[in-house]
Write a protein that holds these residues in place. Structure first.
Motif, mmCIF file in Angstrom:
data_model
loop_
_atom_site.group_PDB
_atom_site.id
_atom_site.type_symbol
_atom_site.label_atom_id
_atom_site.label_comp_id
_atom_site.label_asym_id
_atom_site.label_seq_id
_atom_site.Cartn_x
_atom_site.Cartn_y
_atom_site.Cartn_z
ATOM 1 N N PHE A 1 -16.682 0.317 23.920
ATOM 2 C CA PHE A 1 -16.306 1.559 23.211
ATOM 3 C C PHE A 1 -15.012 2.500 23.655
ATOM 4 N N GLY A 2 -14.234 2.673 23.701
ATOM 5 C CA GLY A 2 -13.891 3.645 24.229
ATOM 6 C C GLY A 2 -13.108 3.092 25.244
ATOM 7 N N PRO B 1 -15.835 -2.793 19.890
ATOM 8 C CA PRO B 1 -17.279 -2.818 19.129
ATOM 9 C C PRO B 1 -18.019 -1.484 18.701
ATOM 10 N N GLU B 2 -17.855 -1.200 18.617
ATOM 11 C CA GLU B 2 -18.798 0.060 17.575
ATOM 12 C C GLU B 2 -19.133 1.081 18.633
ATOM 13 N N ALA C 1 -36.556 2.474 22.015
ATOM 14 C CA ALA C 1 -36.002 2.786 22.110
ATOM 15 C C ALA C 1 -34.777 1.623 21.126
ATOM 16 N N ASN C 2 -33.995 2.225 20.014
ATOM 17 C CA ASN C 2 -33.446 1.318 19.042
ATOM 18 C C ASN C 2 -32.116 1.251 19.090
ATOM 19 N N SER C 3 -31.870 0.585 19.118
ATOM 20 C CA SER C 3 -29.931 0.502 19.673
ATOM 21 C C SER C 3 -28.921 -0.339 18.234
ATOM 22 N N ASN C 4 -28.006 0.195 18.183
ATOM 23 C CA ASN C 4 -27.499 -0.884 17.276
ATOM 24 C C ASN C 4 -26.584 -2.005 18.357
ATOM 25 N N HIS C 5 -26.271 -2.520 19.618
ATOM 26 C CA HIS C 5 -25.962 -2.990 20.645
ATOM 27 C C HIS C 5 -27.621 -4.115 20.557
#
Length: 163
Positions: A52-53, A115-116, A138-142
Protein backbone atom coordinates in the motif's frame (compact mmCIF):
# COMPACT_ATOMS: atom_id res chain seq x y z
CA UNK A 1 -9.31 -1.42 -63.72
CA UNK A 2 -6.86 0.39 -61.51
CA UNK A 3 -7.30 0.61 -57.74
CA UNK A 4 -5.52 3.02 -55.37
CA UNK A 5 -5.77 2.60 -51.61
CA UNK A 6 -4.88 5.43 -49.25
CA UNK A 7 -4.73 5.01 -45.47
CA UNK A 8 -5.93 7.78 -43.17
CA UNK A 9 -6.22 8.40 -39.44
CA UNK A 10 -9.27 10.63 -39.89
CA UNK A 11 -12.61 8.75 -39.78
CA UNK A 12 -14.24 11.68 -41.62
CA UNK A 13 -11.97 11.13 -44.63
CA UNK A 14 -13.00 7.51 -45.30
CA UNK A 15 -14.46 7.25 -48.79
CA UNK A 16 -14.41 5.41 -52.08
CA UNK A 17 -14.45 7.12 -55.48
CA UNK A 18 -14.95 5.47 -58.85
CA UNK A 19 -14.07 7.12 -62.15
CA UNK A 20 -14.93 5.49 -65.44
CA UNK A 21 -13.21 6.82 -68.54
CA UNK A 22 -14.23 6.09 -72.09
CA UNK A 23 -12.13 6.87 -75.16
CA UNK A 24 -13.58 7.99 -78.52
CA UNK A 25 -12.98 4.48 -79.81
CA UNK A 26 -15.12 2.96 -77.05
CA UNK A 27 -12.30 1.67 -74.85
CA UNK A 28 -13.00 2.08 -71.19
CA UNK A 29 -10.97 2.26 -68.06
CA UNK A 30 -12.10 2.10 -64.48
CA UNK A 31 -10.25 3.92 -61.71
CA UNK A 32 -11.17 3.21 -58.06
CA UNK A 33 -9.70 5.18 -55.20
CA UNK A 34 -10.37 4.02 -51.64
CA UNK A 35 -9.51 5.93 -48.50
CA UNK A 36 -9.38 3.39 -45.67
CA UNK A 37 -9.24 4.09 -41.95
CA UNK A 38 -5.92 2.99 -40.47
CA UNK A 39 -6.40 1.47 -37.02
CA UNK A 40 -3.63 1.61 -34.47
CA UNK A 41 -3.86 -0.54 -31.36
CA UNK A 42 -1.42 -0.41 -28.48
CA UNK A 43 -1.16 -3.30 -26.01
CA UNK A 44 0.34 -2.42 -22.63
CA UNK A 45 0.79 -4.31 -19.37
CA UNK A 46 1.66 -3.38 -15.82
CA UNK A 47 2.45 -4.97 -12.50
CA UNK A 48 0.31 -4.09 -9.47
CA UNK A 49 1.60 -2.18 -6.46
CA UNK A 50 3.38 -4.54 -4.03
CA UNK A 51 2.55 -2.68 -0.80
CA UNK A 52 0.00 0.00 0.00
CA UNK A 53 1.24 3.46 -0.95
CA UNK A 54 4.24 2.27 -2.97
CA UNK A 55 5.13 3.77 -6.33
CA UNK A 56 6.84 0.75 -7.90
CA UNK A 57 4.57 0.11 -10.89
CA UNK A 58 6.12 -0.38 -14.32
CA UNK A 59 3.95 -0.04 -17.43
CA UNK A 60 5.48 -1.53 -20.55
CA UNK A 61 4.27 -1.68 -24.15
CA UNK A 62 3.89 -5.27 -25.36
CA UNK A 63 3.08 -4.46 -28.97
CA UNK A 64 1.50 -2.03 -31.39
CA UNK A 65 -0.75 -3.31 -34.17
CA UNK A 66 -1.23 -1.27 -37.30
CA UNK A 67 0.37 1.97 -38.31
CA UNK A 68 3.91 2.57 -39.42
CA UNK A 69 6.81 2.67 -36.96
CA UNK A 70 8.77 3.97 -35.32
CA UNK A 71 6.15 4.68 -32.67
CA UNK A 72 6.08 7.29 -29.94
CA UNK A 73 4.36 6.78 -26.57
CA UNK A 74 2.84 8.93 -23.86
CA UNK A 75 1.15 8.38 -20.52
CA UNK A 76 -2.07 10.26 -19.69
CA UNK A 77 -1.57 12.61 -22.66
CA UNK A 78 1.86 13.66 -21.42
CA UNK A 79 4.73 14.38 -23.82
CA UNK A 80 5.51 11.78 -26.46
CA UNK A 81 8.67 9.73 -25.99
CA UNK A 82 10.47 7.09 -28.01
CA UNK A 83 10.95 4.54 -25.20
CA UNK A 84 8.08 2.20 -24.41
CA UNK A 85 7.99 2.10 -20.62
CA UNK A 86 6.84 4.18 -17.68
CA UNK A 87 8.11 3.48 -14.18
CA UNK A 88 7.76 4.56 -10.55
CA UNK A 89 3.98 4.82 -10.82
CA UNK A 90 1.47 4.38 -8.00
CA UNK A 91 -2.00 2.81 -8.04
CA UNK A 92 -4.56 4.39 -10.37
CA UNK A 93 -5.89 4.36 -13.90
CA UNK A 94 -3.53 5.23 -16.74
CA UNK A 95 -4.04 5.78 -20.47
CA UNK A 96 -1.12 4.75 -22.68
CA UNK A 97 -1.14 6.45 -26.07
CA UNK A 98 0.85 5.37 -29.11
CA UNK A 99 1.41 7.49 -32.22
CA UNK A 100 2.90 6.34 -35.52
CA UNK A 101 4.90 8.37 -38.07
CA UNK A 102 1.68 9.56 -39.75
CA UNK A 103 0.21 10.85 -36.49
CA UNK A 104 -2.31 8.02 -36.10
CA UNK A 105 -3.08 7.18 -32.49
CA UNK A 106 -3.99 4.12 -30.46
CA UNK A 107 -4.82 3.95 -26.76
CA UNK A 108 -4.90 1.36 -24.00
CA UNK A 109 -6.29 1.97 -20.51
CA UNK A 110 -4.81 0.15 -17.52
CA UNK A 111 -6.14 0.00 -13.98
CA UNK A 112 -3.45 -0.51 -11.35
CA UNK A 113 -4.59 -1.80 -7.97
CA UNK A 114 -2.89 -1.91 -4.61
CA UNK A 115 -3.49 -3.98 -1.48
CA UNK A 116 -5.09 -2.63 1.66
CA UNK A 117 -2.73 -1.02 4.20
CA UNK A 118 -0.86 -3.54 6.35
CA UNK A 119 -2.37 -3.39 9.83
CA UNK A 120 -1.36 -5.21 13.00
CA UNK A 121 -3.41 -5.42 16.16
CA UNK A 122 -1.93 -6.64 19.44
CA UNK A 123 -5.28 -6.47 21.26
CA UNK A 124 -6.42 -4.23 24.07
CA UNK A 125 -3.86 -2.09 25.90
CA UNK A 126 -2.41 -3.91 28.88
CA UNK A 127 -0.76 -2.38 31.91
CA UNK A 128 1.82 -4.50 33.62
CA UNK A 129 3.72 -4.09 36.83
CA UNK A 130 7.29 -5.16 37.30
CA UNK A 131 7.43 -8.95 37.30
CA UNK A 132 4.09 -9.41 35.49
CA UNK A 133 3.97 -11.21 32.15
CA UNK A 134 1.54 -11.45 29.29
CA UNK A 135 1.19 -13.28 26.01
CA UNK A 136 1.23 -11.02 22.92
CA UNK A 137 -0.67 -12.20 19.85
CA UNK A 138 -0.23 -10.31 16.59
CA UNK A 139 -3.33 -10.24 14.38
CA UNK A 140 -3.04 -8.83 10.89
CA UNK A 141 -5.17 -8.25 7.78
CA UNK A 142 -2.33 -9.78 5.66
CA UNK A 143 -0.31 -12.96 6.16
CA UNK A 144 2.79 -12.30 8.24
CA UNK A 145 5.97 -13.71 6.72
CA UNK A 146 8.46 -12.84 9.50
CA UNK A 147 8.31 -11.70 13.11
CA UNK A 148 10.94 -9.57 14.79
CA UNK A 149 10.13 -8.48 18.32
CA UNK A 150 12.23 -6.00 20.28
CA UNK A 151 11.82 -5.22 23.93
CA UNK A 152 13.76 -3.94 26.88
CA UNK A 153 12.31 -6.91 28.77
CA UNK A 154 13.11 -10.57 28.24
CA UNK A 155 11.01 -12.32 25.62
CA UNK A 156 10.43 -16.06 25.15
CA UNK A 157 11.42 -15.58 21.49
CA UNK A 158 12.15 -12.70 19.14
CA UNK A 159 11.11 -14.31 15.83
CA UNK A 160 7.90 -16.21 16.66
CA UNK A 161 4.21 -15.32 16.47
CA UNK A 162 3.62 -15.25 20.25
CA UNK A 163 6.64 -14.22 22.34
Amino acid sequence: MTEFITLTCDPQAVQADTLQLLTAEGCDSLLIQKVVLKKLRVHAQANNVQCFGDDNVLISIDSVDGGIGPYLFSLDDGPLQSFSGFKNLSAGTYVVRSEDVDGCEGRDTLGISEPEPFEINLGEDQYLSYGDSTQLIANSNHPIANYEWESGWPLSCTDCAQP
